[in-house]
Design a protein around this motif. Structure first.
Motif, PDB file in Angstrom:
ATOM      1  N   PRO A 107      31.158  35.684  39.081  1.00 55.28           N
ATOM      2  CA  PRO A 107      30.884  36.432  38.523  1.00 55.28           C
ATOM      3  C   PRO A 107      31.920  34.680  37.658  1.00 55.28           C
ATOM      4  O   PRO A 107      32.397  33.569  38.151  1.00 55.28           O
ATOM      5  CB  PRO A 107      31.836  37.063  38.487  1.00 55.28           C
ATOM      6  CG  PRO A 107      32.921  37.280  39.580  1.00 55.28           C
ATOM      7  CD  PRO A 107      31.969  36.858  40.187  1.00 55.28           C
ATOM      8  N   GLU A 130      31.110  32.757  33.871  1.00 53.91           N
ATOM      9  CA  GLU A 130      30.227  32.455  32.159  1.00 53.91           C
ATOM     10  C   GLU A 130      29.058  30.887  33.369  1.00 53.91           C
ATOM     11  O   GLU A 130      29.821  30.322  33.760  1.00 53.91           O
ATOM     12  CB  GLU A 130      30.854  31.164  31.540  1.00 53.91           C
ATOM     13  CG  GLU A 130      32.081  32.839  30.957  1.00 53.91           C
ATOM     14  CD  GLU A 130      32.506  31.627  29.546  1.00 53.91           C
ATOM     15  OE1 GLU A 130      32.257  30.139  29.027  1.00 53.91           O
ATOM     16  OE2 GLU A 130      32.839  33.035  29.215  1.00 53.91           O
ATOM     17  N   LEU A 189      26.844  36.305  30.732  1.00 57.52           N
ATOM     18  CA  LEU A 189      27.787  36.379  31.456  1.00 57.52           C
ATOM     19  C   LEU A 189      28.273  37.290  33.003  1.00 57.52           C
ATOM     20  O   LEU A 189      27.114  37.685  32.360  1.00 57.52           O
ATOM     21  CB  LEU A 189      29.127  36.605  30.253  1.00 57.52           C
ATOM     22  CG  LEU A 189      30.350  37.978  30.622  1.00 57.52           C
ATOM     23  CD1 LEU A 189      31.142  36.668  31.644  1.00 57.52           C
ATOM     24  CD2 LEU A 189      30.916  38.622  29.627  1.00 57.52           C
ATOM     25  N   VAL A 190      28.896  37.165  33.544  1.00 61.49           N
ATOM     26  CA  VAL A 190      28.554  37.568  34.751  1.00 61.49           C
ATOM     27  C   VAL A 190      29.014  38.461  35.830  1.00 61.49           C
ATOM     28  O   VAL A 190      30.806  37.558  35.418  1.00 61.49           O
ATOM     29  CB  VAL A 190      27.459  36.485  35.515  1.00 61.49           C
ATOM     30  CG1 VAL A 190      27.513  37.797  37.844  1.00 61.49           C
ATOM     31  CG2 VAL A 190      26.514  36.250  35.963  1.00 61.49           C
ATOM     32  N   THR A 191      29.344  39.575  35.079  1.00 54.14           N
ATOM     33  CA  THR A 191      31.004  40.409  36.294  1.00 54.14           C
ATOM     34  C   THR A 191      31.221  40.710  37.677  1.00 54.14           C
ATOM     35  O   THR A 191      29.615  40.815  38.310  1.00 54.14           O
ATOM     36  CB  THR A 191      31.164  41.610  35.402  1.00 54.14           C
ATOM     37  OG1 THR A 191      29.569  42.815  35.254  1.00 54.14           O
ATOM     38  CG2 THR A 191      30.986  40.947  33.531  1.00 54.14           C
ATOM     39  N   GLU A 192      32.189  41.201  38.490  1.00 56.39           N
ATOM     40  CA  GLU A 192      31.604  41.699  39.310  1.00 56.39           C
ATOM     41  C   GLU A 192      31.335  43.140  39.718  1.00 56.39           C
ATOM     42  O   GLU A 192      30.489  43.268  40.759  1.00 56.39           O
ATOM     43  CB  GLU A 192      33.137  41.889  39.795  1.00 56.39           C
ATOM     44  CG  GLU A 192      34.245  40.142  40.337  1.00 56.39           C
ATOM     45  CD  GLU A 192      35.474  40.648  40.464  1.00 56.39           C
ATOM     46  OE1 GLU A 192      36.047  42.128  40.846  1.00 56.39           O
ATOM     47  OE2 GLU A 192      36.045  39.833  40.949  1.00 56.39           O
ATOM     48  N   GLN A 222      24.164  39.797  30.553  1.00 58.11           N
ATOM     49  CA  GLN A 222      25.306  40.212  31.302  1.00 58.11           C
ATOM     50  C   GLN A 222      24.188  41.045  32.262  1.00 58.11           C
ATOM     51  O   GLN A 222      23.687  41.530  31.839  1.00 58.11           O
ATOM     52  CB  GLN A 222      25.921  41.016  29.715  1.00 58.11           C
ATOM     53  CG  GLN A 222      26.996  40.411  29.399  1.00 58.11           C
ATOM     54  CD  GLN A 222      27.769  41.092  28.565  1.00 58.11           C
ATOM     55  OE1 GLN A 222      28.425  42.536  28.858  1.00 58.11           O
ATOM     56  NE2 GLN A 222      28.275  41.251  27.398  1.00 58.11           N
ATOM     57  N   THR A 223      24.923  40.822  32.636  1.00 56.68           N
ATOM     58  CA  THR A 223      24.626  41.037  34.664  1.00 56.68           C
ATOM     59  C   THR A 223      25.705  40.957  35.093  1.00 56.68           C
ATOM     60  O   THR A 223      27.007  40.831  34.730  1.00 56.68           O
ATOM     61  CB  THR A 223      23.459  40.786  35.153  1.00 56.68           C
ATOM     62  OG1 THR A 223      23.079  41.036  36.334  1.00 56.68           O
ATOM     63  CG2 THR A 223      23.734  39.104  35.697  1.00 56.68           C
ATOM     64  N   SER A 224      25.462  41.662  36.283  1.00 59.02           N
ATOM     65  CA  SER A 224      26.531  41.503  37.084  1.00 59.02           C
ATOM     66  C   SER A 224      26.671  40.861  38.894  1.00 59.02           C
ATOM     67  O   SER A 224      25.272  40.642  38.728  1.00 59.02           O
ATOM     68  CB  SER A 224      27.231  43.426  37.718  1.00 59.02           C
ATOM     69  OG  SER A 224      25.854  44.402  38.577  1.00 59.02           O
TER      70      SER A 224
END
Length: 303
Positions: A267, A269, A300-303, A175-177
């Motif tokens: 953001p 997958e 998984l990339v988040t904002e 996971q990262t942003s």
């Protein structure tokens, strides 16, 4: 015509028509140099491996004859039939010919099943079949003449390793942003056994890991990790028979980690493919369907 001759003719016809188009094509397309844009991505069935449990693993690749990458999200325009066997096909197609980008394994209970990879781009649908078929397309994992075999790749030094185009897929999701670069790491070793009396193999050979955006909604920028500079590679050509790797690093004497830093523009997958090859050996080359191995890491990339 004898049954043997008929089978030979059939194999030749299947090879010639391996990529079938559902729409008419200009009759002179193959007589002209490929344009820089506007041509469909071509799916390829590289061959099939028979497995000890009776299943069959089919290797697929592609060629993008355009100068720029093409994105085709998994779905109606990029699908495997039967659908239950799909999901690992690439969405991001770099220029040139790319061998063994993913595989599909047909379980032993479905041994007589023919799978199809469909790609629709530039308004044209191309599809290619995969099955346990002609021995002309049967691949093997045997050592090559000088001793090269498929190298081993994993996600930790003491963990599981995979080999071949099917390789290994990480059980974990990183996971990262969007605003935070992520270090990707794989571990490698090469069980190839060479003749040390041969001057070409007097010293252990380096192997190479290349990084690819395989799936995902946004751009992925790869930059060299501080511990591993990128190798110099030539630009990819749309007509190359084996596209040169981009974002590649050397693994000294074939054993150890390979790292890269990845940044994501949106953001969502993503699936990143790391390809390990030992093509410095004289008997190892993608055109011979040997010897490389894939590792797939979900992010998984988040904002």
């Amino acid at each position: 015509m004898s049954s043997h001759a008929a089978r030979v003719v059939l194999c030749l016809l299947v090879n010639a028509l391996m990529v079938s188009s559902l729409s008419a094509q200009p009759s002179d397309r193959l007589l002209r140099p490929a344009p820089g844009a506007g041509t469909p991505v071509i799916p390829f069935m590289e061959g099939w491996y028979g497995n000890e449990d009776g299943s069959v693993t089919v290797s697929f690749g592609y060629q993008n004859r355009n100068r720029d990458p093409v994105q085709i999200p998994v779905g109606d325009n990029n699908r495997i039939e039967p659908e239950m066997l799909g999901g690992m096909q690439p969405e991001y197609f770099l220029p040139g010919r790319h061998h063994g980008a993913f595989t599909v394994t047909i379980p032993a209970a479905m041994d007589d099943t023919t799978i199809w990879w469909h790609l629709i781009s530039e308004g044209e649908e191309l599809k290619v079949p995969g099955e346990r078929g002609s021995t002309a397309y049967e691949l093997d994992r045997n050592p090559r003449p000088q001793g090269s075999v498929q190298p081993l790749i994993g996600f930790s030094q003491s963990g599981l390793y995979g080999s071949g185009p099917e390789g290994i897929t990480s059980d974990s999701v990183l996971q990262t942003s969007v605003d935070r670069p992520l270090t990707l790491e794989v571990w490698t070793k090469d069980p190839s056994s060479y003749d040390s009396n041969d001057p070409r193999y007097a010293k252990p050979l380096d192997t190479r890991v290349s990084w690819y955006r395989h799936q995902g909604p946004g751009e992925v920028s790869f930059s060299a990790h501080e511990s591993m500079p990128f190798l110099d590679t030539r630009p990819a050509s749309p007509l190359s028979r084996n596209a040169p790797p981009q974002h590649a690093v050397a693994v000294k004497e074939s054993v150890g980690p390979a790292r890269v830093t990845a940044s994501f523009s949106e953001p969502g997958e993503y699936l990143i493919r790391a390809r390990l090859d030992n093509w410095r050996a004289s008997d190892s080359d993608a055109l011979d369907q040997c010897c490389w191995s894939n590792a797939y890491q979900r992010v998984l990339v988040t904002e």
